[in-house]
Design a protein around this motif. Structure first.
Motif, short mmCIF file in Angstrom:
data_model
loop_
_atom_site.label_atom_id
_atom_site.label_comp_id
_atom_site.label_asym_id
_atom_site.label_seq_id
_atom_site.Cartn_x
_atom_site.Cartn_y
_atom_site.Cartn_z
N LYS A 1 84.23 24.74 -9.51
CA LYS A 1 85.14 23.63 -9.28
C LYS A 1 85.36 23.42 -7.79
CE LYS A 1 89.75 21.88 -10.41
NZ LYS A 1 91.04 22.17 -11.12
N SER A 2 85.12 22.22 -7.32
CA SER A 2 85.33 21.90 -5.91
C SER A 2 86.82 21.86 -5.60
CB SER A 2 84.69 20.55 -5.56
OG SER A 2 83.30 20.57 -5.80
N ILE A 3 87.19 22.24 -4.38
CA ILE A 3 88.58 22.24 -3.97
C ILE A 3 88.70 21.70 -2.55
CG2 ILE A 3 89.21 24.19 -5.44
CD1 ILE A 3 89.19 25.95 -2.94
N LYS A 4 89.91 21.25 -2.20
CA LYS A 4 90.24 20.85 -0.84
C LYS A 4 91.25 21.84 -0.28
CE LYS A 4 89.47 15.88 -1.47
NZ LYS A 4 90.09 14.54 -1.42
N VAL A 5 91.05 22.23 0.97
CA VAL A 5 91.93 23.20 1.62
C VAL A 5 92.45 22.60 2.92
CG1 VAL A 5 92.11 25.52 2.59
CG2 VAL A 5 90.59 25.09 0.63
N ARG A 6 93.76 22.68 3.14
CA ARG A 6 94.36 22.18 4.37
C ARG A 6 94.38 23.29 5.42
NH1 ARG A 6 97.87 18.00 5.28
NH2 ARG A 6 96.60 17.01 3.69
N LEU B 1 82.94 26.57 -13.47
CA LEU B 1 83.10 25.48 -14.43
C LEU B 1 82.43 25.86 -15.74
CD1 LEU B 1 82.31 22.34 -12.24
CD2 LEU B 1 84.53 22.95 -13.17
N ALA B 2 82.98 25.36 -16.83
CA ALA B 2 82.33 25.52 -18.12
C ALA B 2 81.29 24.42 -18.23
CB ALA B 2 83.34 25.42 -19.25
N LEU B 3 80.02 24.80 -18.22
CA LEU B 3 78.93 23.83 -18.22
C LEU B 3 78.49 23.52 -19.64
CD1 LEU B 3 76.77 25.19 -15.27
CD2 LEU B 3 78.47 23.38 -15.23
N ALA B 4 78.34 22.25 -19.93
CA ALA B 4 77.84 21.81 -21.23
C ALA B 4 76.61 20.94 -21.00
CB ALA B 4 78.91 21.02 -21.98
N LEU B 5 75.49 21.35 -21.55
CA LEU B 5 74.25 20.60 -21.39
C LEU B 5 74.26 19.37 -22.28
CD1 LEU B 5 71.62 23.49 -21.29
CD2 LEU B 5 72.60 22.24 -19.37
N GLU B 6 73.99 18.23 -21.70
CA GLU B 6 73.89 17.01 -22.49
C GLU B 6 72.53 16.92 -23.16
OE1 GLU B 6 74.67 13.74 -19.96
OE2 GLU B 6 76.74 14.32 -19.52
N GLU B 7 72.50 16.20 -24.27
CA GLU B 7 71.25 16.00 -24.98
C GLU B 7 70.30 15.17 -24.13
OE1 GLU B 7 69.58 14.09 -29.15
OE2 GLU B 7 71.69 13.92 -28.60
N VAL B 8 69.09 15.62 -24.01
CA VAL B 8 68.08 14.91 -23.24
C VAL B 8 67.12 14.23 -24.20
CG1 VAL B 8 66.21 15.11 -21.56
CG2 VAL B 8 68.25 16.54 -21.34
N VAL B 9 66.97 12.93 -24.06
CA VAL B 9 66.08 12.16 -24.93
C VAL B 9 64.80 11.87 -24.18
CG1 VAL B 9 65.79 10.05 -26.25
CG2 VAL B 9 68.04 11.14 -26.13
N ILE B 10 63.68 12.28 -24.73
CA ILE B 10 62.37 12.05 -24.13
C ILE B 10 61.63 11.02 -24.97
CG2 ILE B 10 60.17 13.08 -23.44
CD1 ILE B 10 61.60 15.72 -23.12
N ASN B 11 61.30 9.92 -24.36
CA ASN B 11 60.57 8.88 -25.09
C ASN B 11 59.13 9.31 -25.34
OD1 ASN B 11 62.74 7.06 -25.15
ND2 ASN B 11 62.30 6.43 -23.04
N ASP B 12 58.69 9.13 -26.56
CA ASP B 12 57.34 9.52 -26.95
C ASP B 12 56.45 8.27 -26.96
OD1 ASP B 12 55.14 10.76 -27.86
OD2 ASP B 12 55.82 10.99 -29.93
N PHE B 13 55.53 8.19 -26.02
CA PHE B 13 54.63 7.05 -25.95
C PHE B 13 53.33 7.42 -26.68
CE2 PHE B 13 57.32 6.68 -22.18
CZ PHE B 13 57.82 5.40 -22.36
N ARG B 14 53.16 6.87 -27.84
CA ARG B 14 51.99 7.17 -28.66
C ARG B 14 50.88 6.19 -28.34
NH1 ARG B 14 53.25 10.77 -32.59
NH2 ARG B 14 55.47 11.10 -33.03
N LEU B 15 49.71 6.73 -28.05
CA LEU B 15 48.55 5.89 -27.72
C LEU B 15 47.77 5.58 -28.99
CD1 LEU B 15 47.34 7.60 -24.43
CD2 LEU B 15 48.90 5.66 -24.70
N THR B 16 47.37 4.32 -29.11
CA THR B 16 46.63 3.91 -30.29
C THR B 16 45.13 3.95 -30.06
OG1 THR B 16 46.62 1.59 -29.62
CG2 THR B 16 48.53 2.36 -30.88
N GLY B 17 44.72 4.00 -28.79
CA GLY B 17 43.31 3.93 -28.48
C GLY B 17 42.84 2.51 -28.22
N ILE B 18 43.72 1.55 -28.49
CA ILE B 18 43.40 0.14 -28.22
C ILE B 18 44.04 -0.22 -26.89
CG2 ILE B 18 43.60 -2.24 -29.05
CD1 ILE B 18 43.96 -1.10 -31.86
N LEU B 19 43.22 -0.50 -25.89
CA LEU B 19 43.70 -0.68 -24.53
C LEU B 19 44.78 -1.76 -24.43
CD1 LEU B 19 43.47 0.09 -21.56
CD2 LEU B 19 41.61 -1.59 -21.33
N GLU B 20 44.54 -2.90 -25.08
CA GLU B 20 45.49 -4.00 -24.98
C GLU B 20 46.87 -3.62 -25.50
OE1 GLU B 20 42.55 -4.15 -26.17
OE2 GLU B 20 41.38 -5.59 -25.01
#
Length: 257
Positions: free
Chosen positions: A78-83, A101-120
């Motif tokens: 935890k950050s603090i200020k001192v005079r 600090l009590a750290l809580a990892l957020e869910e990470v969403v990774i998009n999956d780009f599936r290739l069809t083999g069709i260039l267009e």
């Protein structure tokens, strides 16, 4: 001869007075729960806009005067200020504790780009970054982006000429805070600290704006969401600084008309 003697006395008196103004504080920063010293804690004097870090023993020395405010921050704590007090300056080292600090990892969403083999089809599914890269002063020559090429050329122009826009309000009403930009850029320790950070905390504290307003300033300068989300704090500082310098130049030109 008397003139030279008077000059020497004046210089001597000035040097004594100057040295008396240069006061420092020393401290040791420890983990509050374990009592162990913390290395590489970031310490910034918010009043004088200078900074330093702790060594392996948790020790630091920083120029400061009574009533200056120090901001202490460390990843996972935890950050603090001192005079700063006269007693601290007079009597030496002070021990400062930081709490984890009590750290809580957020869910990470990774998009999956599936290739069809069709260039267009595959081309349509691959994300394209149209950002134009350019160089921010003080950073590596590989450059950073700020939207597309047209945005890079006209950066801040559209907003600056409107006196009621967000940039004008932020920069025009807080000139003292904006002056800190130059001080921050001139202090090597501050720049080194910002280069290693991505949390915007130090910037928001130094400029006295919240995170939302900080991001909005950068956005109004036509930097993309990708840049805002991925840039380190030093890159954000340079981006705001460059935009502000453009604002001042164009503002002066507008007044001459």
């Amino acid at each position: 001869m008397k003139h030279y003697l008077f000059l020497l006395i004046a210089l001597f008196t000035f040097s004594i007075g100057f040295s008396q103004d240069q006061t420092y504080v020393k401290g040791v920063i420890i983990n509050a729960s374990q009592g162990e010293p913390l290395e590489s804690v970031n310490i910034v004097n918010l009043t004088q806009v200078i900074g330093t870090t702790t060594n392996a023993e948790g020790e630091f020395t920083l120029r400061a005067q009574a009533n200056d405010t120090l901001h202490l921050s460390y990843l996972g704590f935890k950050s603090i200020k001192v005079r700063v007090t006269n007693d601290w300056i007079k009597f030496g080292t002070s021990t400062i504790q930081l709490n984890e600090l009590a750290l809580a990892l957020e869910e990470v969403v990774i998009n999956d780009f599936r290739l069809t083999g069709i260039l267009e089809v595959d081309i349509q599914n691959v994300p394209i970054n149209n950002n134009y890269r350019y160089s921010i002063s003080g950073l590596p020559s590989t450059g950073y982006e700020a939207g597309n090429r047209s945005n890079a050329i006209t950066k801040a122009l559209g907003a600056i000429f409107n006196p009621a826009d967000f940039l004008y309000k932020m920069f025009g009403k807080n000139p003292n805070e904006m002056k800190k930009l130059k001080q921050m850029k001139q202090d090597d320790e501050i720049r080194n600290l910002l280069a290693s950070r991505f949390d915007r905390e130090m910037l928001t504290v130094l400029l006295q704006v919240d995170r939302v307003d900080l991001d909005e300033i950068v956005r109004q300068c036509n930097y993309s969401a990708d840049f805002i989300n991925s840039a380190n704090d030093l890159q954000i500082l340079d981006a705001i600084s460059e935009c502000y310098e453009e604002y001042k130049v164009l503002s002066r030109s507008r007044k001459k008309r």
